[in-house]
Motif scaffolding. Structure first.
Motif, short mmCIF file in Angstrom:
data_model
loop_
_atom_site.label_atom_id
_atom_site.label_comp_id
_atom_site.label_asym_id
_atom_site.label_seq_id
_atom_site.Cartn_x
_atom_site.Cartn_y
_atom_site.Cartn_z
N PRO A 88 0.84 -1.09 -0.12
CA PRO A 88 0.01 -0.05 0.04
C PRO A 88 0.81 1.21 -0.01
O PRO A 88 1.94 1.27 0.51
CB PRO A 88 -0.71 -0.12 1.15
CG PRO A 88 0.01 -0.92 2.33
CD PRO A 88 0.91 -1.79 1.40
N GLY A 89 0.52 2.11 -0.62
CA GLY A 89 0.80 3.72 -0.58
C GLY A 89 0.51 4.49 0.61
O GLY A 89 -0.32 3.73 1.49
N PRO A 90 0.90 5.79 0.52
CA PRO A 90 0.55 6.40 1.73
C PRO A 90 -0.98 6.69 1.66
O PRO A 90 -1.81 6.82 0.73
CB PRO A 90 1.20 7.83 1.38
CG PRO A 90 2.35 7.58 0.61
CD PRO A 90 1.80 6.44 -0.30
N ILE A 113 -4.37 0.94 2.59
CA ILE A 113 -4.51 -0.41 3.25
C ILE A 113 -4.35 -1.58 2.39
O ILE A 113 -5.20 -1.35 1.23
CB ILE A 113 -5.48 -0.58 4.40
CG1 ILE A 113 -6.63 -0.54 3.75
CG2 ILE A 113 -5.21 0.21 5.35
CD1 ILE A 113 -7.90 -0.65 4.95
N ARG A 114 -3.66 -2.55 2.51
CA ARG A 114 -3.71 -3.82 1.78
C ARG A 114 -4.76 -4.74 2.52
O ARG A 114 -4.35 -5.03 3.72
CB ARG A 114 -2.49 -4.56 1.78
CG ARG A 114 -2.54 -5.62 0.85
CD ARG A 114 -0.85 -6.28 0.76
NE ARG A 114 -0.82 -7.90 0.69
CZ ARG A 114 -0.56 -8.14 -0.80
NH1 ARG A 114 -0.36 -7.45 -1.83
NH2 ARG A 114 -0.73 -9.47 -1.11
N VAL A 115 -5.72 -5.46 1.86
CA VAL A 115 -6.66 -6.03 2.49
C VAL A 115 -6.88 -7.54 1.83
O VAL A 115 -6.95 -7.52 0.58
CB VAL A 115 -8.09 -5.20 2.78
CG1 VAL A 115 -9.06 -6.39 3.33
CG2 VAL A 115 -7.87 -4.21 3.48
N ARG A 116 -6.39 -8.43 2.55
CA ARG A 116 -7.03 -10.03 2.31
C ARG A 116 -8.46 -9.98 2.12
O ARG A 116 -8.76 -10.20 3.40
CB ARG A 116 -6.27 -11.07 2.85
CG ARG A 116 -6.57 -12.32 2.71
CD ARG A 116 -5.76 -12.79 1.56
NE ARG A 116 -4.33 -12.90 1.38
CZ ARG A 116 -3.73 -13.38 0.51
NH1 ARG A 116 -4.20 -14.03 -0.53
NH2 ARG A 116 -2.49 -13.29 0.41
N ILE A 117 -9.12 -10.26 1.21
CA ILE A 117 -10.39 -10.30 0.94
C ILE A 117 -11.12 -11.85 1.44
O ILE A 117 -10.42 -12.58 0.82
CB ILE A 117 -11.17 -9.77 -0.14
CG1 ILE A 117 -10.98 -8.44 -0.35
CG2 ILE A 117 -12.94 -10.04 -0.38
CD1 ILE A 117 -11.57 -7.38 0.41
N ILE A 171 -0.20 -1.70 6.06
CA ILE A 171 -0.77 -0.20 6.17
C ILE A 171 0.14 0.66 5.42
O ILE A 171 1.28 0.54 5.73
CB ILE A 171 -1.26 0.13 7.44
CG1 ILE A 171 0.12 0.39 8.29
CG2 ILE A 171 -2.33 -0.71 8.03
CD1 ILE A 171 -0.23 0.85 9.73
N GLY A 172 -0.26 1.54 4.72
CA GLY A 172 0.71 2.75 4.24
C GLY A 172 1.04 3.73 5.23
O GLY A 172 0.28 3.89 6.23
N VAL A 188 -7.04 -6.64 -2.24
CA VAL A 188 -7.20 -5.30 -2.68
C VAL A 188 -6.19 -4.19 -2.05
O VAL A 188 -5.98 -4.43 -0.71
CB VAL A 188 -8.41 -4.70 -2.66
CG1 VAL A 188 -9.45 -5.55 -3.51
CG2 VAL A 188 -9.20 -4.63 -1.08
N VAL A 189 -5.77 -3.23 -2.74
CA VAL A 189 -4.98 -2.27 -2.07
C VAL A 189 -5.77 -0.76 -2.24
O VAL A 189 -6.00 -0.63 -3.25
CB VAL A 189 -3.56 -2.12 -2.61
CG1 VAL A 189 -2.88 -0.82 -2.05
CG2 VAL A 189 -2.73 -3.19 -2.19
N ARG A 190 -6.28 -0.27 -1.38
CA ARG A 190 -7.31 0.68 -1.36
C ARG A 190 -7.04 1.89 -0.27
O ARG A 190 -6.50 1.54 0.93
CB ARG A 190 -8.80 0.60 -1.38
CG ARG A 190 -9.27 -0.24 -2.65
CD ARG A 190 -9.37 0.35 -3.67
NE ARG A 190 -10.05 -0.10 -4.76
CZ ARG A 190 -9.12 -0.35 -6.06
NH1 ARG A 190 -7.86 -0.27 -5.94
NH2 ARG A 190 -9.73 -0.86 -7.05
#
Length: 335
Positions: free
Chosen positions: A26-28, A31-35, A71-72, A118-120
């Motif tokens: 993830p960038g600033p 968050i990267r989430v494992r769905i 987390i970013g 997802v990274v959002r």
């Protein structure tokens, strides 16, 4: 990572399993989430069957729940290992509604959550309720929040009120559960005695089979001694709205949350005016609404009703089950 894409022309036969490149770190502010789970809604069914048009290769599903993997910079609301659930309008954070379309809704205007990672931006998610499974959390994004807004946000439901819920889909069952938690009397309608019995087991006080009682508004008035209900959770649209107006008390609230019988129809405006009712159209809610709902869930321990759960690669079968109308509560994907 594994994902489902919807090839055009849309249709259940064109839901394809595919491998996509891992989105990475993830960038600033992200968050990267494992769905781990999705839940199915009428909106999702409209997208995958082509009733609601979207781009070729769209990843469907508006509801996603899982675990934060990283987390970013600048993210303080979440930590690695947190259980999270997506929001329906990622940019509607607070205040009144600002959108009249689905251009930012995952699974429609942008790619959704039928995928493993997802990274959002962090604002696209909230914490999941304590003790919820991922499938249970996934039911909240659309159905849970729609019911919450219809009763709590837009109508300020209070103990002693009477609520009419139509059918036994995800929103209606959530509305039944929320209303009973808040001390309301609930009248439930369905064409199935079996489903009505299940609604009664969840606390529904009065049951109406609208196949037998086609003039179900008259039955509601009989139950309420001619007064009518305080709130109608209206899912049918044009073919049911007239009866909902008759069944609702003078000065009552009708939450128009579905259009299962069509997008256009006659509205008895004279009767609506005479009865001085509020007819409120709504589509889900904001991130703040979701946070408040989850606080309420944490305080009460209420759990969603899950009809069935399918693996991700059986998504077409899950939608067929949903489209059959045989389900009671929510249909989910777990992976």
């Amino acid at each position: 990572m594994n994902a489902i894409i919807l090839a055009q022309p849309a249709g259940l036969e064109n839901l394809k399993s595919t491998d996509l490149v891992d989105p990475g770190a993830p960038g600033p502010g992200e968050i990267r989430v494992r769905i781990h789970a999705n839940s199915l809604n009428a909106h999702d069914l409209g997208v995958v069957t082509g009733r609601l048009r979207t781009e070729d290769g769209r990843i469907p599903m508006s509801d996603g729940a899982g675990v934060v993997e990283s987390i970013g910079d600048g993210v303080t609301e979440f930590a690695v290992g947190d259980a999270v659930v997506s929001t329906f309008f990622p940019y509607w954070l607070d205040g009144g509604p600002t959108l009249a379309d689905f251009s930012t809704t995952p699974g429609d205007g942008v790619d959704g959550y039928a995928r493993e990672i997802v990274v959002r931006p962090a604002q696209w998610f909230t914490h999941a309720p304590r003790g919820y499974s991922h499938a249970e959390a996934a039911t909240l994004t659309t159905a849970g929040l729609t019911a919450w807004r219809a009763l709590v946000v837009d109508d300020a439901l209070k103990a002693g009120d009477t609520v009419l819920v139509q059918g036994t889909g995800g929103v209606s069952i959530f509305a039944l559960q929320f209303a009973k938690l808040m001390g309301a009397t609930v009248i439930a309608t369905s064409s199935s005695d079996e489903k009505l019995a299940k609604a009664q087991a969840l606390g529904a006080d009065h049951l109406i089979n609208y196949k037998r009682d086609a003039d179900w508004a008259a039955k509601v008035l009989e139950i309420t001694n001619g007064r009518g209900v305080d709130n109608v959770v209206e899912v049918g649209g044009p073919d049911t709205l007239g009866q909902s107006i008759r069944a609702c008390r003078i000065g009552g609230h009708i939450a128009l949350i579905g259009v299962l019988t069509g997008l256009v129809g006659q509205v008895p405006t004279g009767e609506l005016m005479r009865r001085q009712q509020t007819l409120q159209g709504l589509i889900v809610g904001s991130r703040r609404h979701q946070i408040d709902m989850i606080r309420g869930i944490d305080a009460t321990g209420v759990k969603p009703i899950i009809d069935s759960s399918y693996p991700l690669d059986e998504i077409a079968d899950a939608f067929r089950h949903q489209a059959s109308g045989k389900h009671f509560g929510k249909v989910c994907l777990s992976f």
